[in-house]
Design an enzyme around this catalytic site. Structure first.
Site, mmCIF file in Angstrom:
data_model
loop_
_atom_site.group_PDB
_atom_site.id
_atom_site.type_symbol
_atom_site.label_atom_id
_atom_site.label_comp_id
_atom_site.label_asym_id
_atom_site.label_seq_id
_atom_site.Cartn_x
_atom_site.Cartn_y
_atom_site.Cartn_z
ATOM 1 N N TYR A 1 0.745 -1.196 0.010
ATOM 2 C CA TYR A 1 0.033 0.018 0.031
ATOM 3 C C TYR A 1 0.683 1.267 -0.128
ATOM 4 O O TYR A 1 1.920 1.203 0.496
ATOM 5 C CB TYR A 1 -0.960 -0.116 1.235
ATOM 6 C CG TYR A 1 -0.522 0.008 2.552
ATOM 7 C CD1 TYR A 1 -0.439 1.385 3.418
ATOM 8 C CD2 TYR A 1 0.197 -1.126 3.408
ATOM 9 C CE1 TYR A 1 0.070 1.126 4.633
ATOM 10 C CE2 TYR A 1 0.888 -1.133 4.201
ATOM 11 C CZ TYR A 1 0.755 0.041 5.217
ATOM 12 O OH TYR A 1 1.169 -0.178 6.303
ATOM 13 N N HIS B 1 5.766 -0.444 1.678
ATOM 14 C CA HIS B 1 5.487 0.374 0.605
ATOM 15 C C HIS B 1 6.471 0.316 -0.569
ATOM 16 O O HIS B 1 7.658 -0.002 -0.538
ATOM 17 C CB HIS B 1 5.684 1.838 0.988
ATOM 18 C CG HIS B 1 4.976 2.085 2.286
ATOM 19 N ND1 HIS B 1 3.355 1.827 2.684
ATOM 20 C CD2 HIS B 1 5.588 2.377 3.807
ATOM 21 C CE1 HIS B 1 3.360 2.131 3.685
ATOM 22 N NE2 HIS B 1 4.489 2.597 4.587
#
Ligand code: C5P
Length: 252
Positions: free
Chosen positions: A180, A228
């Site tokens: 994400y 990430h």
């Protein structure tokens, strides 16, 4: 109805990123960026978001957390949309160690709006990161972890990103790469809604590929960029800089 080209001046309108849909279309299709009592999420979105950090707590807990938090934090006022007449220029300041020794402080403060992120601070680092903070963006996952202990609830000037906006950025801007988006990249995506021109500071891993911070020594040398897609986020911004849509300051 499509907005007028002038309403999205920053995006230089009608130009598309290579292989990607038009930025303008992305903005039109975006959900509201801020979390608030009014901006409730569906259980589907909650479940997407919950899996991100192996969050165990359920939808009810989440809704309670939102209700409690927004009893303390004022809802975000409606913000003015970008408009070339006003030309608001913004600095999005990540927490990268590449700010150390950069002497970007005065340049950052020169912007109308300065957006800082998570534990980003200015005291003691003014020469490199400036003194001004207009918005402070916080990861709500982080807040929820501290929710029971009420840590962080005094932070009235802070903004929380709406989970659905997070999902949107993951899909539309990052092609679902990584687990994400980072809070920094979310803040960058958000700035495109608030500002006519955007400068980006303080993004980028160190030479070991770790996301070290300007305000602390890196303890965990295997930090990397966590869940990430850090390298990809970086490249997206560098590409936008090359196309003269934003300015990306790489630090020292
Ligand atoms: O690590 P933290 O979340 O506090 O940093 C804020 C944001 O700054 C990150 O979400 C990331 O987008 C960016 N960052 C970076 N390179 C670093 C440290 C942080 O790009 N070395």
């Amino acid at each position: 109805e499509l907005p007028q080209a002038s309403e999205v001046k920053l995006l230089c309108c009608n130009q598309c990123l290579t292989g990607d849909p038009c930025i303008r279309e992305r903005i039109i299709s975006a959900p509201k960026p801020f979390l608030s009592i009014k901006n409730k999420i569906t259980e589907d979105i909650f479940n997407w978001w919950k899996r991100l950090q192996g969050e165990k707590r359920n939808f009810t807990y989440y809704n309670e957390a939102v209700d409690t938090v927004f009893k303390v934090i004022p809802p975000f006022p409606d913000f003015a949309e970008p408009s070339p007449d006003r030309c608001k220029i913004c600095a999005v300041v990540g927490n990268s160690a590449n700010l150390k020794g950069s002497r970007y402080g005065p340049l950052i403060d020169f912007h109308n709006i300065v957006i800082r992120i998570n534990r980003g601070r200015t005291k003691g680092y003014e020469a490199d990161v400036g003194t001004k903070t207009t918005y402070h963006i916080i990861d709500f996952l982080w807040l929820m972890k501290k929710f029971k202990s009420r840590v962080g609830l005094h932070t009235a000037a802070h903004l929380y990103i709406y989970p659905e906006f997070m999902k949107y950025v993951h899909e539309a801007w990052l092609g679902n790469k990584g687990y994400y988006p980072s809070t920094g990249f979310l803040s960058f995506a958000l700035s495109l809604f608030l500002c006519d021109e955007v400068s980006v500071f303080g993004f980028g891993a160190d030479s070991d590929g770790n996301w070290s911070h300007y305000f602390e020594r890196l303890g965990n040398k295997k930090l990397k960029t966590g869940a990430h897609p850090g390298g990809y986020e970086y490249d997206v911004m560098v590409q936008l800089d090359k196309k003269k849509k934003i300015r990306f300051f790489k630090g020292w």
